[in-house]
Design a protein around this motif. Structure first.
Motif, PDB file in Angstrom:
ATOM      1  N   HIS A 189       0.825  -1.205   0.000  1.00  0.00           N
ATOM      2  CA  HIS A 189       0.000   0.000   0.000  1.00  0.00           C
ATOM      3  C   HIS A 189       0.861   1.257   0.000  1.00  0.00           C
ATOM      4  N   SER A 190       2.002   1.220   0.742  1.00  0.00           N
ATOM      5  CA  SER A 190       2.847   2.400   0.859  1.00  0.00           C
ATOM      6  C   SER A 190       3.568   2.725  -0.434  1.00  0.00           C
ATOM      7  N   THR A 191       3.798   1.722  -1.304  1.00  0.00           N
ATOM      8  CA  THR A 191       4.525   1.945  -2.553  1.00  0.00           C
ATOM      9  C   THR A 191       3.590   2.155  -3.734  1.00  0.00           C
ATOM     10  N   LYS A 192       2.300   2.102  -3.507  1.00  0.00           N
ATOM     11  CA  LYS A 192       1.341   2.285  -4.591  1.00  0.00           C
ATOM     12  C   LYS A 192       1.385   3.721  -5.104  1.00  0.00           C
ATOM     13  N   LYS A 193       1.446   3.865  -6.418  1.00  0.00           N
ATOM     14  CA  LYS A 193       1.488   5.190  -7.015  1.00  0.00           C
ATOM     15  C   LYS A 193       0.123   5.860  -6.909  1.00  0.00           C
ATOM     16  N   PRO A 194       0.114   7.186  -6.750  1.00  0.00           N
ATOM     17  CA  PRO A 194      -1.178   7.882  -6.700  1.00  0.00           C
ATOM     18  C   PRO A 194      -1.854   7.882  -8.073  1.00  0.00           C
ATOM     19  N   ASN A 195      -3.142   8.079  -8.066  1.00  0.00           N
ATOM     20  CA  ASN A 195      -3.906   8.159  -9.299  1.00  0.00           C
ATOM     21  C   ASN A 195      -4.134   9.613  -9.677  1.00  0.00           C
ATOM     22  N   LEU A 196      -4.313   9.846 -10.960  1.00  0.00           N
ATOM     23  CA  LEU A 196      -4.774  11.151 -11.418  1.00  0.00           C
ATOM     24  C   LEU A 196      -6.281  11.216 -11.228  1.00  0.00           C
ATOM     25  N   ARG A 197      -6.725  12.220 -10.515  1.00  0.00           N
ATOM     26  CA  ARG A 197      -8.161  12.425 -10.306  1.00  0.00           C
ATOM     27  C   ARG A 197      -8.577  13.734 -10.950  1.00  0.00           C
ATOM     28  N   VAL A 198      -9.665  13.702 -11.701  1.00  0.00           N
ATOM     29  CA  VAL A 198     -10.241  14.906 -12.302  1.00  0.00           C
ATOM     30  C   VAL A 198     -11.650  15.052 -11.754  1.00  0.00           C
ATOM     31  N   ILE A 199     -11.888  16.168 -11.068  1.00  0.00           N
ATOM     32  CA  ILE A 199     -13.143  16.351 -10.336  1.00  0.00           C
ATOM     33  C   ILE A 199     -13.844  17.607 -10.850  1.00  0.00           C
ATOM     34  N   PRO A 200     -14.873  17.447 -11.668  1.00  0.00           N
ATOM     35  CA  PRO A 200     -15.638  18.623 -12.110  1.00  0.00           C
ATOM     36  C   PRO A 200     -16.607  19.068 -11.009  1.00  0.00           C
ATOM     37  N   LEU A 201     -16.404  20.260 -10.492  1.00  0.00           N
ATOM     38  CA  LEU A 201     -17.302  20.792  -9.472  1.00  0.00           C
ATOM     39  C   LEU A 201     -18.489  21.522 -10.082  1.00  0.00           C
ATOM     40  N   GLY A 202     -18.396  21.843 -11.350  1.00  0.00           N
ATOM     41  CA  GLY A 202     -19.479  22.515 -12.053  1.00  0.00           C
ATOM     42  C   GLY A 202     -19.194  22.530 -13.543  1.00  0.00           C
ATOM     43  N   GLY A 203     -20.234  22.785 -14.331  1.00  0.00           N
ATOM     44  CA  GLY A 203     -20.045  22.916 -15.765  1.00  0.00           C
ATOM     45  C   GLY A 203     -20.401  21.694 -16.580  1.00  0.00           C
ATOM     46  N   LEU A 204     -20.719  20.566 -15.938  1.00  0.00           N
ATOM     47  CA  LEU A 204     -21.144  19.375 -16.666  1.00  0.00           C
ATOM     48  C   LEU A 204     -22.674  19.315 -16.705  1.00  0.00           C
ATOM     49  N   HIS A 205     -23.220  19.019 -17.870  1.00  0.00           N
ATOM     50  CA  HIS A 205     -24.671  18.949 -18.051  1.00  0.00           C
ATOM     51  C   HIS A 205     -25.357  20.260 -17.671  1.00  0.00           C
ATOM     52  N   GLU A 206     -24.643  21.368 -17.832  1.00  0.00           N
ATOM     53  CA  GLU A 206     -25.212  22.675 -17.513  1.00  0.00           C
ATOM     54  C   GLU A 206     -24.383  23.755 -18.195  1.00  0.00           C
ATOM     55  N   ILE A 207     -24.969  24.927 -18.325  1.00  0.00           N
ATOM     56  CA  ILE A 207     -24.252  26.090 -18.826  1.00  0.00           C
ATOM     57  C   ILE A 207     -23.901  26.954 -17.624  1.00  0.00           C
ATOM     58  N   GLY A 208     -22.601  27.084 -17.345  1.00  0.00           N
ATOM     59  CA  GLY A 208     -22.170  27.905 -16.219  1.00  0.00           C
ATOM     60  C   GLY A 208     -21.446  27.093 -15.154  1.00  0.00           C
TER      61      GLY A 208
END
Length: 272
Positions: free
Chosen positions: A7-26
């Motif tokens: 577990h300690s040697t496991k590489k981190p993952n790339l995370r992409v977190i959209p907080l807004g703007g998906l399925h909406e305008i703005g």
């Protein structure tokens, strides 16, 4: 190897977190996360719907950013529309953003908003140009790729991460006759395509409709005809950030010997 060591040697993952703007305008707000680094891309607002009585603007839930603000390394801004920069002054009152990189027009507009909100000392603003590369934290290297949009000085992003390249288009359209002469840097986009892209995050507004988006210059002939034929005043409305439209109106006013008066705080702030 024990489970704890694995577990300690496991590489981190790339995370992409959209907080807004998906399925909406703005509310366009996106978080890129790798290891201890958080990078924000844009931070916009939305305008209330008809049922939101008494509400002036709508912002995304940023509790995750407030809880992890010590890991925020910086912000990237793609362009100067309200749904991409309008939330930044508000956010600066609630969590730290060490540095903000963005195009000159967008950063000029942002400075005005920050002065009005009293947060000019809360971050550092750095302007960038086409094909400039900036390092955000230890794990993100971002290249600004010129694109074409309804606002001038707009960019797509090529984000190099430890697990590959992510292309983030921002808002765009392929306008082959841009008003300001700044064409989409398709060659640079193709370069990354040849090198290999891990993931594409693309603007998709109206993508389900057939055909193509007309260029900004398409309105010029009709504007020319109406302004030239009008006997009295001509009143035109447009978003203040639509600098291409304003430039065309000024050009036609000079052609037809007319004087131009600007009305509205946002218009004066952007154009004056």
């Amino acid at each position: 190897m024990t489970n704890s060591n694995a577990h300690s040697t496991k590489k981190p993952n790339l995370r992409v977190i959209p907080l807004g703007g998906l399925h909406e305008i703005g509310k366009n707000t996106c978080v890129f996360e790798y290891g201890d680094d958080l990078m924000l891309v844009d931070a916009g607002l939305a305008f209330p719907s008809d049922g939101m009585h008494g509400v002036n603007v709508v912002l995304p839930d940023t509790s995750y950013l407030r809880e992890n603000q010590k890991r925020i390394r910086g912000m990237i801004v793609t362009h100067g529309h309200e749904d991409h920069i309008g939330g930044i002054p508000h956010h600066l009152k609630h969590f730290n953003i060490p540095i903000i990189y963005g195009p000159r027009l967008a950063m000029s507009m942002l400075r005005g908003k920050m002065e009005e909100a009293g947060v000019t000392d809360c971050t550092t603003i750095q302007t960038v140009g086409a094909r400039d590369i900036v390092q955000v934290g230890q794990h993100f290297k971002v290249e600004f790729i010129r694109n074409t949009h309804s606002i001038a000085d707009s960019f797509s992003l090529a984000i190099t991460t430890p697990v590959g390249v992510v292309v983030f288009t921002g808002d765009f359209k392929f306008d082959h006759t841009p008003v300001d002469g700044e064409t989409f840097d398709i060659q640079r986009m193709a370069h990354y395509g040849e090198q290999g892209v891990l993931c594409l995050f693309s603007d998709s507004t109206n993508a389900e409709l057939p055909g193509f988006t007309p260029p900004e210059r398409a309105v010029f002939p009709n504007l020319d005809r109406h302004i030239g034929a009008a006997e009295g005043r001509v009143i035109l409305t447009t978003f203040a950030s639509s600098t291409h439209r304003v430039a065309m109106i000024l050009e036609l006013a000079m052609k037809h010997g007319r004087k131009v008066g600007l009305l509205g705080r946002s218009m004066l702030n952007v154009i004056a």
